[in-house]
Scaffold this active site. Structure first.
Site, PDB file in Angstrom:
ATOM      1  N   GLY A   1      31.519  83.853   7.601  1.00 60.23           N
ATOM      2  CA  GLY A   1      30.780  83.632   7.777  1.00 60.23           C
ATOM      3  C   GLY A   1      31.114  81.815   8.212  1.00 60.23           C
ATOM      4  O   GLY A   1      30.155  80.736   7.746  1.00 60.23           O
ATOM      5  N   SER A   2      32.334  81.247   7.854  1.00 61.14           N
ATOM      6  CA  SER A   2      32.354  80.432   7.878  1.00 61.14           C
ATOM      7  C   SER A   2      31.355  78.860   9.036  1.00 61.14           C
ATOM      8  O   SER A   2      30.874  77.975   8.943  1.00 61.14           O
ATOM      9  CB  SER A   2      33.989  79.627   8.507  1.00 61.14           C
ATOM     10  OG  SER A   2      33.721  79.655   9.247  1.00 61.14           O
TER      11      SER A   2
ATOM     12  N   ASN B   1      26.247  84.448  21.916  1.00 60.89           N
ATOM     13  CA  ASN B   1      28.033  84.543  20.883  1.00 60.89           C
ATOM     14  C   ASN B   1      28.604  83.468  21.289  1.00 60.89           C
ATOM     15  O   ASN B   1      28.935  82.502  21.933  1.00 60.89           O
ATOM     16  CB  ASN B   1      28.142  85.599  21.748  1.00 60.89           C
ATOM     17  CG  ASN B   1      29.731  86.169  21.330  1.00 60.89           C
ATOM     18  OD1 ASN B   1      30.173  85.895  19.368  1.00 60.89           O
ATOM     19  ND2 ASN B   1      30.494  86.695  21.910  1.00 60.89           N
TER      20      ASN B   1
ATOM     21  N   HIS C   1      32.756  82.750  21.241  1.00 57.08           N
ATOM     22  CA  HIS C   1      34.456  83.249  21.133  1.00 57.08           C
ATOM     23  C   HIS C   1      35.036  82.270  21.109  1.00 57.08           C
ATOM     24  O   HIS C   1      35.153  81.612  22.169  1.00 57.08           O
ATOM     25  CB  HIS C   1      34.212  84.251  22.292  1.00 57.08           C
ATOM     26  CG  HIS C   1      35.476  84.831  21.927  1.00 57.08           C
ATOM     27  ND1 HIS C   1      35.755  86.031  22.331  1.00 57.08           N
ATOM     28  CD2 HIS C   1      36.555  84.581  24.004  1.00 57.08           C
ATOM     29  CE1 HIS C   1      36.931  86.627  22.607  1.00 57.08           C
ATOM     30  NE2 HIS C   1      37.701  85.473  23.111  1.00 57.08           N
TER      31      HIS C   1
HETATM   32  C1  GAR Z   1      35.198  83.441  14.629  1.00 50.00           C
HETATM   33  O1  GAR Z   1      36.627  82.069  15.477  1.00 50.00           O
HETATM   34  C2  GAR Z   1      34.250  83.485  15.667  1.00 50.00           C
HETATM   35  O2  GAR Z   1      34.827  82.860  16.441  1.00 50.00           O
HETATM   36  C3  GAR Z   1      34.870  84.870  16.095  1.00 50.00           C
HETATM   37  O3  GAR Z   1      35.054  85.704  14.900  1.00 50.00           O
HETATM   38  C4  GAR Z   1      35.420  84.168  13.304  1.00 50.00           C
HETATM   39  C5  GAR Z   1      34.707  84.062  13.223  1.00 50.00           C
HETATM   40  O4  GAR Z   1      34.903  83.188  11.823  1.00 50.00           O
HETATM   41  N1  GAR Z   1      34.681  85.884  16.769  1.00 50.00           N
HETATM   42  C6  GAR Z   1      34.444  86.973  17.779  1.00 50.00           C
HETATM   43  O5  GAR Z   1      35.858  86.803  17.617  1.00 50.00           O
HETATM   44  C7  GAR Z   1      33.611  87.486  18.732  1.00 50.00           C
HETATM   45  N2  GAR Z   1      34.436  88.162  19.330  1.00 50.00           N
HETATM   46  P1  GAR Z   1      33.610  83.062  10.969  1.00 50.00           P
HETATM   47  O6  GAR Z   1      33.501  83.903   9.915  1.00 50.00           O
HETATM   48  O7  GAR Z   1      33.570  82.405   9.650  1.00 50.00           O
HETATM   49  O8  GAR Z   1      32.655  82.446  11.217  1.00 50.00           O
END
Ligand code: GAR
Length: 207
Positions: free
Chosen positions: A13-14, A108, A110
């Protein structure tokens, strides 16, 4: 009135935390009214708890049918009067009935430059590994509206991030994450201010 957002997340969840910080600093005029996560152990729930944001653990596997899952989701979105759904590291598909009900109101982020290194199975560190394996010299961030296909809807913003010779999957992920944190709030603010106009796949307006 601030734009009412629900965040869907699966991991640490950053991105959610970065959005909450931007709201706190006054840059972002949105209200985070609900967090939905499909993984009860995910770190993202702590960020919601700290700020007393209602959070709900909800996974498609909890339901006997897609219809029951959709009804639950739609009920929550209605109860919390959600105007925008923000996917922030969410690894599940949004049911097509919800995509239809929230047409161009789901976004979203990505961690790559779509349409490269996207699609089913391409998420999180897998994207960065694929970029390194391919030998690409650039990667980046794509923020897009969600349609019924995976990683496919109209692109709102892209930012290029260089791939360095010294990169590992983790150093690359960190650099891309910084770019994510620097950009996601801008898109939400632009939507909150009604600055975006969509024509087919093209999104116009200053972010
Ligand atoms: C992020 O890099 C986001 O772009 C990616 O997961 C990570 C979550 O980080 N999302 C995907 O790959 C969706 N297809 P976070 O939990 O620290 O925000």
């Amino acid at each position: 009135m601030a734009l009412r957002c629900a965040v869907f997340a699966s991991g640490g969840g950053s991105n959610f935390k970065a959005l909450l910080d931007r709201k706190q600093s006054g840059d972002l005029h949105a209200e985070f009214v609900l967090l939905i996560g499909n993984n009860s152990a995910a770190g993202v729930f702590q960020h919601a708890r700290k700020q007393n944001i209602p959070s709900i653990h909800l996974a498609p596997s909890h339901f006997d049918s897609e219809l029951a899952y959709v009804e639950k989701l739609m009920g929550l979105l209605r109860d919390y009067q959600v105007e925008l759904i923000v996917l922030a590291g969410y690894m599940k598909m949004i049911p097509s009935a919800v995509v239809a009900a929230y047409h161009n109101r789901i976004i979203n982020i990505h961690p790559g430059l779509l349409p490269a290194f996207g699609g089913p199975g391409m998420y999180g560190l897998r994207v960065h590994q694929a970029v390194l394996d391919y030998g690409a010299k650039i990667t980046g961030v794509t923020i897009h509206f969600v349609d019924e296909h995976y990683d496919h809807g109209p692109v709102i913003l892209q930012q290029v991030v260089p791939v360095l010779d010294t990169d590992t999957v983790n150093t690359l992920a960190d650099r891309v994450l910084k770019a994510e944190h620097g950009n996601y709030w801008r898109v939400i603010e632009a939507i909150a201010q009604g600055k975006l106009r969509i024509e087919g796949r093209r999104v116009f307006g200053n972010v």
